[in-house]
Design a protein around this motif. Sequence first.
Motif, PDB file in Angstrom:
ATOM      1  N   GLU A   1     -79.238  47.954  28.905  1.00 10.39           N
ATOM      2  CA  GLU A   1     -78.786  46.767  28.251  1.00 10.39           C
ATOM      3  C   GLU A   1     -77.688  46.797  27.640  1.00 10.39           C
ATOM      4  N   VAL A   2     -76.993  46.025  27.477  1.00 14.09           N
ATOM      5  CA  VAL A   2     -75.314  45.987  27.084  1.00 14.09           C
ATOM      6  C   VAL A   2     -75.139  45.231  25.572  1.00 14.09           C
ATOM      7  N   GLY A   3     -76.311  44.501  25.248  1.00 16.46           N
ATOM      8  CA  GLY A   3     -76.096  43.798  24.099  1.00 16.46           C
ATOM      9  C   GLY A   3     -75.293  42.720  24.106  1.00 16.46           C
ATOM     10  N   ALA A   4     -75.691  41.740  25.061  1.00 13.77           N
ATOM     11  CA  ALA A   4     -75.107  40.300  25.303  1.00 13.77           C
ATOM     12  C   ALA A   4     -74.395  39.581  23.994  1.00 13.77           C
ATOM     13  N   SER A   5     -75.297  39.520  22.985  1.00 11.38           N
ATOM     14  CA  SER A   5     -74.646  38.744  22.104  1.00 11.38           C
ATOM     15  C   SER A   5     -73.497  39.346  21.247  1.00 11.38           C
ATOM     16  N   GLY A   6     -73.731  40.827  21.234  1.00 12.05           N
ATOM     17  CA  GLY A   6     -72.756  41.545  20.532  1.00 12.05           C
ATOM     18  C   GLY A   6     -71.280  41.622  21.651  1.00 12.05           C
ATOM     19  N   LEU A   7     -71.686  41.807  22.661  1.00 16.64           N
ATOM     20  CA  LEU A   7     -70.375  41.905  23.935  1.00 16.64           C
ATOM     21  C   LEU A   7     -69.794  40.573  23.677  1.00 16.64           C
ATOM     22  N   ALA A   8     -70.372  39.355  23.714  1.00 17.81           N
ATOM     23  CA  ALA A   8     -69.871  38.092  23.714  1.00 17.81           C
ATOM     24  C   ALA A   8     -69.023  38.075  22.300  1.00 17.81           C
ATOM     25  N   ALA A   9     -69.653  38.313  21.126  1.00 19.00           N
ATOM     26  CA  ALA A   9     -68.771  38.224  19.958  1.00 19.00           C
ATOM     27  C   ALA A   9     -67.657  39.096  19.683  1.00 19.00           C
ATOM     28  N   ALA A  10     -67.715  40.586  20.479  1.00 21.40           N
ATOM     29  CA  ALA A  10     -66.631  41.247  20.477  1.00 21.40           C
ATOM     30  C   ALA A  10     -65.592  40.842  21.309  1.00 21.40           C
ATOM     31  N   GLY A  11     -65.928  40.261  22.585  1.00 18.43           N
ATOM     32  CA  GLY A  11     -64.584  39.650  23.359  1.00 18.43           C
ATOM     33  C   GLY A  11     -64.112  38.556  22.761  1.00 18.43           C
TER      34      GLY A  11
END
Length: 673
Positions: free
Chosen positions: A449-459
């Motif tokens: 898993e890549v941590g979708a919510s964290g990835l979206a927030a970081a981007g």
Amino acid sequence: MDLLHAFVTAIIGFAAAHRLLAYGVAFLLAGAETVPVFGALVPGTAIIVGLGALVPGGTLAMWPLIGLTAAGALTGDGLSYLFGRRYKQRAMGMWPLRTRPSLLAAGRAFFARHGSKAVLISRFLPGVRAAIPMVAGMSGMSAVRFYAVDVCAAALFALAHILLGMALGASLTVLHAIAGRLVVLVLILAAALALVVWLTPRVIRYAIGLLTRLRGPLRQWAEAGDGWVRRLVRSLLDPARPEALGLLVLGALLIGGLWLFFGVLQDVVAGDPLVRADAAIFHFLQSLRTPAVDQVMVAITELGDATVVIPVLVVTLAWLAWQRAWRAVFYGIAAVAGASLFAFLLKITLQYGRPANIYAGWDAYSFPSGHATASTALYGFLVVLICREVGARARVLVTAAASVFVGGIAFSRLYLGAHWLSDIMAGLAFGVAWVALLGLVYMQHARREVGASGLAAAGLSALLLAGGLHIATAHAKDMRRYALTLPLRHMTMADWHNSGWASLPVRRVDLMGDYEEPFILQWAGALAPLKAALRAQGWQTPAPWDLSSSVAWLLPDAKPNALPVLPHLDNGRSEALVMIKTSGNVPSGQRVILRVWPSGTVLTSAGATQPLWIGTVVTEKIEHLKPFASLVDERNDVNRALHALETSLPGIELKKRTLKEADWNGVVLLGQS
């Protein structure tokens, strides 16, 4: 009703006379419309639209009016929401709510049916607008959720009403963009945005439904034999894999993206109509440019610069590395680097020039658009990573948001004249195909898993920070780089008379790149003498596009000179002069129409310059569909219309092209002021 009309007219007249107070009126009325019971009696919508009509004339400024209208709507909604949250059911027994129990009942039913969306929808529905914010508070809707939706609702409300007023103030009609260029552009953008938002979830649902129906037959075929293709299909359709449907969607995007890319590439190499449409759309968009919109479009295009794309990529890769998703890191680098490298190699191979001289060196080549390709690759792959871990509704929202953002960057390149339409289409198509290919391979092997919510927030954080810094530091320079400059061709007057006239376009090119009626007139100098000479021979200016002339189309016995002339574009340019003739040697029930456009060529003589214009002439027959309406039928015989123009300009020079066409003898009229 007459009293209300007089009241609205008086308010608008007061606002026109007291400019500063007008903004306060917009603020108060936008807020007053959400006051329970009393809000239904406030004619806020009509007055706000009327205030918007004062913008084109310069009485009021657009952005302050939009901002204060949105602020008023947000304030009124917020107060109503807080009232409902504070008093809840006790509010129903208070005056004046107890006198209108049906209002709250309707509001509750509407809120129960639509949930949070009711706050957005009700802003545009007078019947429930005065109840929904209070009902939301009474129902216990969280403040964060309410204001997140209501900010969007207030902004859309203000934009829609002010822009509608601006359109009315500039006398927009159903068939011709008579309003200012800003209104036309906003309508185009609004239509495109609405199409993306409306189409994205429907395409996804249709694709999923189609693939679900095809899964059974495909699986039977794959299990009936061996081979790498059948093994791949069996792997994709394995029911034990929850992402199987997503893999099929990516497969469809891969095929569709490659089909579109190679189709555009073939048209560009062969010089098909798409290339002519490139020029037409370029000139059309340049004619719509305004300084205010230029500022916004330059900022949007800066979000697609490498100065922003690279930081967003680095931050998202850092997040993936922190999650130890090393395979995703590798594919993320491959997505952006591979797409950018491919775009660069294709540019230097084809060496296809840009519409304007904006860049130098290798950047002077345009096909395909690097902005469109790299942005699609970066944000498309992030969508693949995020959608793998979220629910169906979130997938649609993420995909739509990324599509709107990348589409905005792509459109800004068109608007600013940095790319042709074919560049943008090829960049988007290849980016989608490349992301789909990488997504297929990645999802075949990815397990972490890549941590979708964290990835979206970081981007998103990286985009806002890097984009904001880049816009703050580079905006002034980029405004100069993308300043409106239309290329002009120079020719001497003597060369034009001798043979240069034959080098000008032979036929009009419409917005789709198709050839239309021939250019039979070339005129050097000012158009006023041409107009005066034609008036002396019975020609006249056609009826302008307004409400009364538009209604004339609905009359079954409309006269030829009462109907306005339908607009035509040449290479995206609007007509500079339109005149008609309905008498003399013109048969009854017909009219001859002369349309003149700028040619993009300037003639020089003895150090002086003057523009060169090109024109077409056609005959239209008025068809009476009694008792319903009147229509026009354009005749194919150019020669008869050409004769009517030639006899109206005695002494004009005649040239002849070596053409053999059934509807035109090749004669071209050359004149000058």
